[in-house]
Design a protein around this motif. Structure first.
Motif, PDB file in Angstrom:
ATOM      1  N   THR A 281       0.843  -1.193   0.000  1.00 38.08           N
ATOM      2  CA  THR A 281       0.000   0.000   0.000  1.00 38.08           C
ATOM      3  C   THR A 281       0.881   1.247   0.000  1.00 38.08           C
ATOM      4  OG1 THR A 281      -1.658  -1.180   1.314  1.00 38.08           O
ATOM      5  CG2 THR A 281      -1.867   1.213   1.187  1.00 38.08           C
ATOM      6  N   VAL A 282       0.422   2.264  -0.729  1.00 38.96           N
ATOM      7  CA  VAL A 282       1.125   3.547  -0.771  1.00 38.96           C
ATOM      8  C   VAL A 282       0.298   4.583  -0.019  1.00 38.96           C
ATOM      9  CG1 VAL A 282       1.965   5.410  -2.255  1.00 38.96           C
ATOM     10  CG2 VAL A 282       2.265   3.022  -2.960  1.00 38.96           C
ATOM     11  N   TYR A 283       0.976   5.352   0.862  1.00 36.99           N
ATOM     12  CA  TYR A 283       0.340   6.429   1.604  1.00 36.99           C
ATOM     13  C   TYR A 283       1.071   7.742   1.311  1.00 36.99           C
ATOM     14  CZ  TYR A 283      -1.156   2.376   4.376  1.00 36.99           C
ATOM     15  OH  TYR A 283      -1.657   1.162   4.779  1.00 36.99           O
ATOM     16  N   GLU A 284       0.335   8.842   1.371  1.00 33.67           N
ATOM     17  CA  GLU A 284       0.942  10.158   1.279  1.00 33.67           C
ATOM     18  C   GLU A 284       0.533  10.979   2.499  1.00 33.67           C
ATOM     19  OE1 GLU A 284       0.006  12.062  -2.412  1.00 33.67           O
ATOM     20  OE2 GLU A 284       1.044  10.541  -3.633  1.00 33.67           O
ATOM     21  N   PHE A 285       1.516  11.680   3.062  1.00 33.10           N
ATOM     22  CA  PHE A 285       1.293  12.532   4.219  1.00 33.10           C
ATOM     23  C   PHE A 285       1.769  13.945   3.902  1.00 33.10           C
ATOM     24  CE2 PHE A 285       1.077   8.424   6.159  1.00 33.10           C
ATOM     25  CZ  PHE A 285       0.335   8.556   7.329  1.00 33.10           C
ATOM     26  N   VAL A 286       1.029  14.936   4.389  1.00 31.68           N
ATOM     27  CA  VAL A 286       1.377  16.344   4.207  1.00 31.68           C
ATOM     28  C   VAL A 286       1.750  16.934   5.567  1.00 31.68           C
ATOM     29  CG1 VAL A 286       0.463  18.638   3.648  1.00 31.68           C
ATOM     30  CG2 VAL A 286      -0.027  16.700   2.144  1.00 31.68           C
ATOM     31  N   GLY A 287       2.854  17.683   5.585  1.00 29.00           N
ATOM     32  CA  GLY A 287       3.284  18.325   6.819  1.00 29.00           C
ATOM     33  C   GLY A 287       2.413  19.520   7.169  1.00 29.00           C
ATOM     34  N   ARG A 288       2.057  19.630   8.445  1.00 29.51           N
ATOM     35  CA  ARG A 288       1.246  20.759   8.927  1.00 29.51           C
ATOM     36  C   ARG A 288       1.938  21.402  10.129  1.00 29.51           C
ATOM     37  NH1 ARG A 288      -4.655  19.016  10.232  1.00 29.51           N
ATOM     38  NH2 ARG A 288      -4.601  21.210  10.912  1.00 29.51           N
ATOM     39  N   GLY A 289       1.891  22.726  10.177  1.00 28.41           N
ATOM     40  CA  GLY A 289       2.513  23.441  11.295  1.00 28.41           C
ATOM     41  C   GLY A 289       4.008  23.482  11.178  1.00 28.41           C
ATOM     42  N   ARG A 290       4.500  24.106  10.104  1.00 27.41           N
ATOM     43  CA  ARG A 290       5.948  24.171   9.883  1.00 27.41           C
ATOM     44  C   ARG A 290       6.635  24.914  11.020  1.00 27.41           C
ATOM     45  NH1 ARG A 290       9.061  27.455   5.033  1.00 27.41           N
ATOM     46  NH2 ARG A 290      11.177  27.005   5.747  1.00 27.41           N
ATOM     47  N   ILE A 291       7.750  24.364  11.480  1.00 26.74           N
ATOM     48  CA  ILE A 291       8.546  24.965  12.546  1.00 26.74           C
ATOM     49  C   ILE A 291       9.762  25.624  11.907  1.00 26.74           C
ATOM     50  CG2 ILE A 291       9.853  24.545  14.656  1.00 26.74           C
ATOM     51  CD1 ILE A 291       8.135  22.017  15.048  1.00 26.74           C
ATOM     52  N   GLN A 292       9.884  26.946  12.068  1.00 26.19           N
ATOM     53  CA  GLN A 292      11.012  27.683  11.511  1.00 26.19           C
ATOM     54  C   GLN A 292      12.066  27.861  12.596  1.00 26.19           C
ATOM     55  OE1 GLN A 292      11.430  29.365   8.058  1.00 26.19           O
ATOM     56  NE2 GLN A 292      13.300  28.678   9.041  1.00 26.19           N
ATOM     57  N   PHE A 293      13.168  27.128  12.465  1.00 26.48           N
ATOM     58  CA  PHE A 293      14.206  27.186  13.484  1.00 26.48           C
ATOM     59  C   PHE A 293      15.127  28.375  13.244  1.00 26.48           C
ATOM     60  CE2 PHE A 293      13.307  22.563  13.226  1.00 26.48           C
ATOM     61  CZ  PHE A 293      12.861  22.385  14.519  1.00 26.48           C
ATOM     62  N   LYS A 294      15.537  29.024  14.348  1.00 27.92           N
ATOM     63  CA  LYS A 294      16.599  30.017  14.261  1.00 27.92           C
ATOM     64  C   LYS A 294      17.788  29.614  15.112  1.00 27.92           C
ATOM     65  CE  LYS A 294      16.557  34.761  12.871  1.00 27.92           C
ATOM     66  NZ  LYS A 294      16.332  36.161  13.212  1.00 27.92           N
ATOM     67  N   ASN A 298      14.929  24.552  21.256  1.00 29.40           N
ATOM     68  CA  ASN A 298      13.513  24.166  21.217  1.00 29.40           C
ATOM     69  C   ASN A 298      12.751  24.762  20.044  1.00 29.40           C
ATOM     70  OD1 ASN A 298      13.839  22.781  23.675  1.00 29.40           O
ATOM     71  ND2 ASN A 298      13.634  24.686  24.797  1.00 29.40           N
ATOM     72  N   GLY A 299      13.430  24.980  18.941  1.00 30.61           N
ATOM     73  CA  GLY A 299      12.731  25.473  17.758  1.00 30.61           C
ATOM     74  C   GLY A 299      12.118  26.836  17.925  1.00 30.61           C
ATOM     75  N   LYS A 300      12.814  27.744  18.601  1.00 32.49           N
ATOM     76  CA  LYS A 300      12.258  29.079  18.807  1.00 32.49           C
ATOM     77  C   LYS A 300      12.066  29.784  17.469  1.00 32.49           C
ATOM     78  CE  LYS A 300      13.963  30.028  23.461  1.00 32.49           C
ATOM     79  NZ  LYS A 300      14.772  30.923  24.303  1.00 32.49           N
ATOM     80  N   PRO A 301      11.000  30.555  17.333  1.00 31.62           N
ATOM     81  CA  PRO A 301      10.731  31.234  16.068  1.00 31.62           C
ATOM     82  C   PRO A 301      11.668  32.399  15.840  1.00 31.62           C
ATOM     83  CG  PRO A 301       9.141  31.908  17.703  1.00 31.62           C
ATOM     84  CD  PRO A 301       9.973  30.818  18.334  1.00 31.62           C
ATOM     85  N   THR A 302      11.598  32.976  14.641  1.00 30.21           N
ATOM     86  CA  THR A 302      12.434  34.111  14.322  1.00 30.21           C
ATOM     87  C   THR A 302      12.067  35.303  15.189  1.00 30.21           C
ATOM     88  OG1 THR A 302      10.888  34.802  12.606  1.00 30.21           O
ATOM     89  CG2 THR A 302      12.704  33.383  11.947  1.00 30.21           C
ATOM     90  N   GLN A 303      13.043  36.157  15.421  1.00 25.58           N
ATOM     91  CA  GLN A 303      12.845  37.341  16.233  1.00 25.58           C
ATOM     92  C   GLN A 303      13.474  38.521  15.511  1.00 25.58           C
ATOM     93  OE1 GLN A 303      14.377  36.669  20.148  1.00 25.58           O
ATOM     94  NE2 GLN A 303      12.950  35.022  20.597  1.00 25.58           N
ATOM     95  N   ASN A 304      12.745  39.135  14.591  1.00 25.51           N
ATOM     96  CA  ASN A 304      13.285  40.211  13.782  1.00 25.51           C
ATOM     97  C   ASN A 304      12.950  41.601  14.324  1.00 25.51           C
ATOM     98  OD1 ASN A 304      14.472  38.610  11.755  1.00 25.51           O
ATOM     99  ND2 ASN A 304      12.452  38.190  10.911  1.00 25.51           N
ATOM    100  N   GLU A 305      12.015  41.694  15.275  1.00 22.05           N
ATOM    101  CA  GLU A 305      11.521  43.007  15.667  1.00 22.05           C
ATOM    102  C   GLU A 305      12.579  43.864  16.349  1.00 22.05           C
ATOM    103  OE1 GLU A 305      10.515  39.941  18.761  1.00 22.05           O
ATOM    104  OE2 GLU A 305      10.252  40.163  16.609  1.00 22.05           O
ATOM    105  N   THR A 306      13.572  43.250  17.001  1.00 20.72           N
ATOM    106  CA  THR A 306      14.590  44.031  17.707  1.00 20.72           C
ATOM    107  C   THR A 306      15.908  44.058  16.971  1.00 20.72           C
ATOM    108  OG1 THR A 306      15.287  42.091  18.985  1.00 20.72           O
ATOM    109  CG2 THR A 306      13.563  43.463  19.946  1.00 20.72           C
ATOM    110  N   LYS A 307      15.942  43.542  15.755  1.00 18.12           N
ATOM    111  CA  LYS A 307      17.214  43.386  15.043  1.00 18.12           C
ATOM    112  C   LYS A 307      17.922  44.722  14.820  1.00 18.12           C
ATOM    113  CE  LYS A 307      17.513  40.287  11.931  1.00 18.12           C
ATOM    114  NZ  LYS A 307      18.532  39.487  12.612  1.00 18.12           N
TER     115      LYS A 307
END
Length: 321
Positions: A281-294, A298-307
Motif C-alpha cells: 500500500t502507498v500512503y501520502e502525508f502532508v506536513g502541517r505546522g511548519r517549525i522555523q528554526f533560528k 527548542n525550535g524558537k521562532p524568528t525574532q526580527n523586531e529588535t534586530k
C-alpha cells in the motif's frame, strides 16, 4: 646625526623602517635597524589573506557536525547545516525545508559578526554574543573554537554553485520529519492489502533523545493540530537504502504493538510518500505546522523586531574594543 625614514605600504601591514647612522668624531658605529609592524587587518599565514576576507571567500560554510569536539556546544552551530558570513551579517540554514531557496541559498539572517585578528565575534539573535577563535586548516576548512565551553566546530567552505543541497537534505532527512508539528495522511492507494496502518491519519516525529519520539493518531482528518489526540507512541528510525541516495527506510516501533516498516520518498518540501512493502500500500502525508528554526533552543521562532536596535548596540560595543 643623519636620519632616513622609509615607509613601505602593503595590503595587510605597514612596515616602518628606521635606519640611523651616528658618527662620533672619527669613529663609525655599527648601523642599527628596528622594524615595527602596525597591523591593519592581521592575515592568516597559510593563505596570506585576512580572516574577514577568508570568511567571505566562500559563500557557504558547511558545519561538519560529526567532527565536533569538546565539552559543550555552541547552540547556533549545533543546529545549523550551513552558515555564511556576508558583509557583517551572519546567515544560517537551520531548516531542511526550503534549503537552497531560503535567502537565495544563504538561509536566514540570524545575527551579526565582526572579524579581527584571528577572532570572530558573533551576535546571534537568540543565543547572544560568542567570541570564537578561528584556525585555518586548509584552503577551505576552518576550526572555530569556543574557549568558554572548550568546544571546536569544523567548517568546510563552498560556493553556492557547487554546494550539494540535496545531499545534505537526504543525509539528514530525520530532521526534515521533525520540521512539522504533525503529518496528516491525505492519500491511501486503492491497491494493497488491508492492514492496521490504514487507520492511522496523523504522525508526529520528535527529537532523538527525547524519550518516545514518535506518535500516531487515528483521529479524523481535518482537525486543528492542537485538537489531535495521539493514540500510540514509540520510536522511529530512518536508514539508508543501498545505492539509492534519495529514498530511505522508515521503521515505526510501536510500544507493545510491534513494528511497521516503510520505504520513504520525498515528494516536495511538505509531502512524503510511504510505501508499505508488507501490504504493498502507498500512503501520502502532508506536513502541517511548519517549525522555523533560528537556533537549537527548542525550535524558537524568528525574532526580527529588535534586530535594528541590536545591530546598533553591537557595532557600538565593537567600536570600544
Amino acid at each position: 646625526m643623519v636620519l632616513i625614514i622609509e615607509i613601505e605600504n602593503t595590503q595587510f601591514m605597514k612596515t616602518l623602517k628606521l635606519l640611523s647612522f651616528i658618527l662620533f668624531g672619527s669613529m663609525l658605529l655599527t648601523s642599527c635597524v628596528a622594524e615595527v609592524i602596525v597591523d591593519e587587518d592581521v592575515f592568516i599565514e597559510e593563505s596570506g589573506i585576512s580572516l574577514n576576507s577568508l570568511l567571505n571567500s566562500y559563500e557557504i560554510w558547511y558545519v561538519d557536525i560529526e567532527r565536533t569536539s569538546g565539552n559543550g556546544e555552541i547552540p547556533f552551530l549545533q543546529k545549523a547545516f550551513t552558515v555564511s558570513f556576508k558583509n557583517g551579517t551572519f546567515y544560517a540554514n537551520n531548516n531542511l525545508v526550503g534549503m537552497g531557496s531560503n535567502g537565495n541559498g544563504f538561509g536566514l539572517d540570524v545575527g551579526f559578526y565582526d572579524a579581527y585578528n584571528m577572532t570572530v565575534d558573533i551576535d546571534h539573535d537568540i543565543d547572544g554574543v560568542y567570541r570564537l577563535a578561528v584556525s585555518q586548516l586548509s584552503s577551505n576548512q576552518i576550526e572555530v573554537y569556543d574557549g568558554v565551553t572548550n568546544t571546536s566546530y569544523y567548517l568546510i567552505g563552498y560556493q553556492r554553485s557547487n554546494f550539494d543541497y540535496d545531499a545534505v537534505f537526504y543525509d539528514n532527512i530525520h530532521y526534515f520529519l521533525q520540521e512539522y508539528r504533525t503529518w496528516e495522511k491525505v492519500y491511501t492507494s486503492e491497491f494493497g492489502v488491508l492492514n492496521e496502518f490504514d487507520n492511522e491519519n496523523y504522525l508526529k516525529f520528535e527529537y532523538f533523545g527525547a524519550g518516545e519520539n514518535f506518535k500516531s493518531s487515528q483521529d479524523q482528518n481535518g482537525l486543528q493540530i492542537n485538537d489531535i489526540f495521539y493514540d500510540y507512541t514509540g520510536y522511529y528510525e530512518v536508514n539508508d537504502i543501498v545505492n539509492t541516495f534519495d529514498r530511505k527506510t522508515l521503521t515505526l516501533s510501536y510500544d507493545y504493538l510491534g513494528n511497521e516498516f516503510f520505504k520513504l520518498s520525498v515528494i516536495n518540501d511538505s509531502k512524503i510518500e510511504l510505501f508499505h512493502p508488507s501490504s504493498e500500500t502507498v500512503y501520502e502525508f502532508v506536513g502541517r505546522g511548519r517549525i522555523q528554526f533560528k537556533s537549537s533552543k527548542n525550535g524558537k521562532p524568528t525574532q526580527n523586531e529588535t534586530k535594528r536596535h541590536k545591530k546598533a548596540d553591537f557595532l557600538k560595543l565593537k567600536s570600544k574594543k
